[in-house]
Scaffold this motif. Structure first.
Motif, mmCIF file in Angstrom:
data_model
loop_
_atom_site.group_PDB
_atom_site.id
_atom_site.type_symbol
_atom_site.label_atom_id
_atom_site.label_comp_id
_atom_site.label_asym_id
_atom_site.label_seq_id
_atom_site.Cartn_x
_atom_site.Cartn_y
_atom_site.Cartn_z
ATOM 1 N N PHE A 18 -21.548 81.027 33.927
ATOM 2 C CA PHE A 18 -21.732 81.774 35.156
ATOM 3 C C PHE A 18 -22.770 82.867 34.937
ATOM 4 O O PHE A 18 -22.565 83.740 34.113
ATOM 5 C CB PHE A 18 -20.381 82.391 35.507
ATOM 6 N N PRO A 19 -23.896 82.867 35.643
ATOM 7 C CA PRO A 19 -24.860 83.954 35.450
ATOM 8 C C PRO A 19 -24.568 85.116 36.388
ATOM 9 O O PRO A 19 -24.508 84.954 37.593
ATOM 10 C CB PRO A 19 -26.201 83.314 35.785
ATOM 11 N N TRP A 20 -24.366 86.284 35.826
ATOM 12 C CA TRP A 20 -24.212 87.487 36.618
ATOM 13 C C TRP A 20 -25.569 88.134 36.738
ATOM 14 O O TRP A 20 -26.284 88.299 35.757
ATOM 15 C CB TRP A 20 -23.272 88.473 35.924
ATOM 16 N N CYS A 21 -25.932 88.498 37.926
ATOM 17 C CA CYS A 21 -27.189 89.183 38.160
ATOM 18 C C CYS A 21 -26.832 90.610 38.533
ATOM 19 O O CYS A 21 -26.584 90.913 39.692
ATOM 20 C CB CYS A 21 -27.974 88.494 39.261
ATOM 21 N N LEU A 22 -26.761 91.440 37.537
ATOM 22 C CA LEU A 22 -26.271 92.805 37.727
ATOM 23 C C LEU A 22 -27.437 93.720 38.068
ATOM 24 O O LEU A 22 -27.768 94.645 37.345
ATOM 25 C CB LEU A 22 -25.534 93.262 36.473
ATOM 26 N N THR A 23 -28.061 93.421 39.169
ATOM 27 C CA THR A 23 -29.262 94.100 39.571
ATOM 28 C C THR A 23 -29.269 94.281 41.076
ATOM 29 O O THR A 23 -28.412 93.761 41.770
ATOM 30 C CB THR A 23 -30.492 93.302 39.096
ATOM 31 N N PHE A 24 -30.234 95.012 41.587
ATOM 32 C CA PHE A 24 -30.277 95.304 43.006
ATOM 33 C C PHE A 24 -31.388 94.558 43.754
ATOM 34 O O PHE A 24 -31.548 94.759 44.929
ATOM 35 C CB PHE A 24 -30.479 96.805 43.225
ATOM 36 N N ARG A 25 -32.192 93.762 43.110
ATOM 37 C CA ARG A 25 -33.280 93.047 43.789
ATOM 38 C C ARG A 25 -32.935 91.576 43.776
ATOM 39 O O ARG A 25 -33.130 90.897 42.771
ATOM 40 C CB ARG A 25 -34.596 93.288 43.081
ATOM 41 N N THR A 26 -32.523 91.041 44.908
ATOM 42 C CA THR A 26 -31.819 89.792 44.762
ATOM 43 C C THR A 26 -31.964 88.697 45.796
ATOM 44 O O THR A 26 -31.543 87.592 45.506
ATOM 45 C CB THR A 26 -30.337 90.108 44.654
ATOM 46 N N PRO A 27 -32.485 88.890 46.992
ATOM 47 C CA PRO A 27 -32.492 87.775 47.941
ATOM 48 C C PRO A 27 -33.208 86.531 47.404
ATOM 49 O O PRO A 27 -32.682 85.421 47.501
ATOM 50 C CB PRO A 27 -33.205 88.340 49.173
ATOM 51 N N ALA A 28 -34.376 86.697 46.819
ATOM 52 C CA ALA A 28 -35.097 85.551 46.277
ATOM 53 C C ALA A 28 -34.371 84.983 45.059
ATOM 54 O O ALA A 28 -34.339 83.758 44.867
ATOM 55 C CB ALA A 28 -36.524 85.943 45.906
ATOM 56 N N PRO B 7 -19.862 96.889 34.100
ATOM 57 C CA PRO B 7 -18.985 96.932 32.922
ATOM 58 C C PRO B 7 -17.744 96.051 33.072
ATOM 59 O O PRO B 7 -17.343 95.354 32.138
ATOM 60 C CB PRO B 7 -18.586 98.400 32.797
ATOM 61 N N GLU B 8 -17.147 96.079 34.251
ATOM 62 C CA GLU B 8 -15.939 95.303 34.472
ATOM 63 C C GLU B 8 -16.211 93.797 34.421
ATOM 64 O O GLU B 8 -15.413 93.039 33.861
ATOM 65 C CB GLU B 8 -15.326 95.672 35.839
ATOM 66 N N LEU B 9 -17.331 93.378 34.982
ATOM 67 C CA LEU B 9 -17.645 91.945 34.990
ATOM 68 C C LEU B 9 -18.057 91.440 33.609
ATOM 69 O O LEU B 9 -17.680 90.344 33.210
ATOM 70 C CB LEU B 9 -18.722 91.648 36.035
ATOM 71 N N VAL B 10 -18.792 92.244 32.868
ATOM 72 C CA VAL B 10 -19.169 91.844 31.508
ATOM 73 C C VAL B 10 -17.922 91.755 30.632
ATOM 74 O O VAL B 10 -17.799 90.854 29.798
ATOM 75 C CB VAL B 10 -20.225 92.806 30.921
ATOM 76 N N THR B 11 -16.981 92.663 30.831
ATOM 77 C CA THR B 11 -15.728 92.613 30.078
ATOM 78 C C THR B 11 -14.907 91.392 30.469
ATOM 79 O O THR B 11 -14.356 90.696 29.605
ATOM 80 C CB THR B 11 -14.900 93.898 30.317
ATOM 81 N N ALA B 12 -14.826 91.115 31.756
ATOM 82 C CA ALA B 12 -14.022 89.988 32.242
ATOM 83 C C ALA B 12 -14.638 88.640 31.891
ATOM 84 O O ALA B 12 -13.918 87.670 31.658
ATOM 85 C CB ALA B 12 -13.828 90.087 33.752
ATOM 86 N N TYR B 13 -15.959 88.576 31.830
ATOM 87 C CA TYR B 13 -16.669 87.316 31.574
ATOM 88 C C TYR B 13 -17.665 87.502 30.423
ATOM 89 O O TYR B 13 -18.883 87.455 30.637
ATOM 90 C CB TYR B 13 -17.410 86.853 32.824
ATOM 91 N N PRO B 14 -17.182 87.696 29.208
ATOM 92 C CA PRO B 14 -18.113 87.944 28.098
ATOM 93 C C PRO B 14 -19.031 86.762 27.811
ATOM 94 O O PRO B 14 -20.092 86.937 27.201
ATOM 95 C CB PRO B 14 -17.179 88.239 26.915
ATOM 96 N N GLU B 15 -18.656 85.582 28.259
ATOM 97 C CA GLU B 15 -19.473 84.386 28.026
ATOM 98 C C GLU B 15 -20.585 84.224 29.063
ATOM 99 O O GLU B 15 -21.465 83.370 28.916
ATOM 100 C CB GLU B 15 -18.581 83.141 28.037
ATOM 101 N N ALA B 16 -20.583 85.019 30.100
ATOM 102 C CA ALA B 16 -21.556 84.877 31.189
ATOM 103 C C ALA B 16 -22.953 85.274 30.739
ATOM 104 O O ALA B 16 -23.130 86.166 29.909
ATOM 105 C CB ALA B 16 -21.123 85.723 32.375
#
Length: 168
Positions: free
Chosen positions: A2-12, A81-90
């Motif tokens: 699962f790729p998390w895109c932990l950023t604010f520039r995202t529609p494209a 932080p919460e998502l990286v902790t919950a999904y360390p494999e992402a």
């Protein structure tokens, strides 16, 4: 993964992830228009985070995002932080943009939406989507940018990118 895109520039980026085969990439538009009841879960997550209760588990995130192949934009970015902790494999994608250009763009688009009186009026009048979306958006924006995006947005941006780089 699962790729998390932990950023604010995202529609494209959301469209690119979908094109690459990631099912139902979660994006701010998902919460605001596609599935406003998600905002109730985001609001609860924000309240937990703000109160530093630390009750956000992988089960919590699975309930909200488990149907998605990827996630990007806010409110996802507020929970790095919460998502990286919950999904360390992402896998994490952190796009970058000059802070001044980002700030100018968000001042017009995101900040306007978070502070516009009309959305608050719609929420108070009982508009189904606005009633769920506006309180969550207001809580997130007020907390993350210390009540003043124009003044604190650039600092928050720099801190966010340093945080995500440190996490991954």
């Amino acid at each position: 993964m699962f790729p998390w895109c932990l950023t604010f520039r995202t529609p494209a980026l959301r469209l690119a992830l979908e094109y690459l085969g990631y099912a139902s990439p979660y994006h701010m538009i998902t919460a605001s228009t596609t599935n406003p009841p998600d905002c109730l879960l985001w609001q609860a997550a924000l309240e937990d985070k703000i109160a530093s209760r630390g009750r956000l588990t992988r089960e919590h995130w699975d309930a909200l995002l488990g149907h998605c192949g990827a996630a990007t934009d806010w409110p996802v970015a507020f929970f790095a932080p919460e998502l990286v902790t919950a999904y360390p494999e992402a896998k994490v994608i952190l796009t970058t943009r000059p802070v001044d250009a980002w700030h100018a763009s968000v001042l017009v688009a995101g900040n306007w939406r978070a502070t516009e009186p009309f959305l608050r009026v719609l929420a108070r009048l009982g508009d189904w989507g606005a009633r769920m979306y506006q309180p969550m958006l207001h809580t997130a924006w007020s907390w993350y940018f210390d009540g003043d995006f124009a003044q604190n947005g650039k600092r928050a941006y720099k801190e966010h990118y340093a945080l995500v780089r440190g996490l991954v």
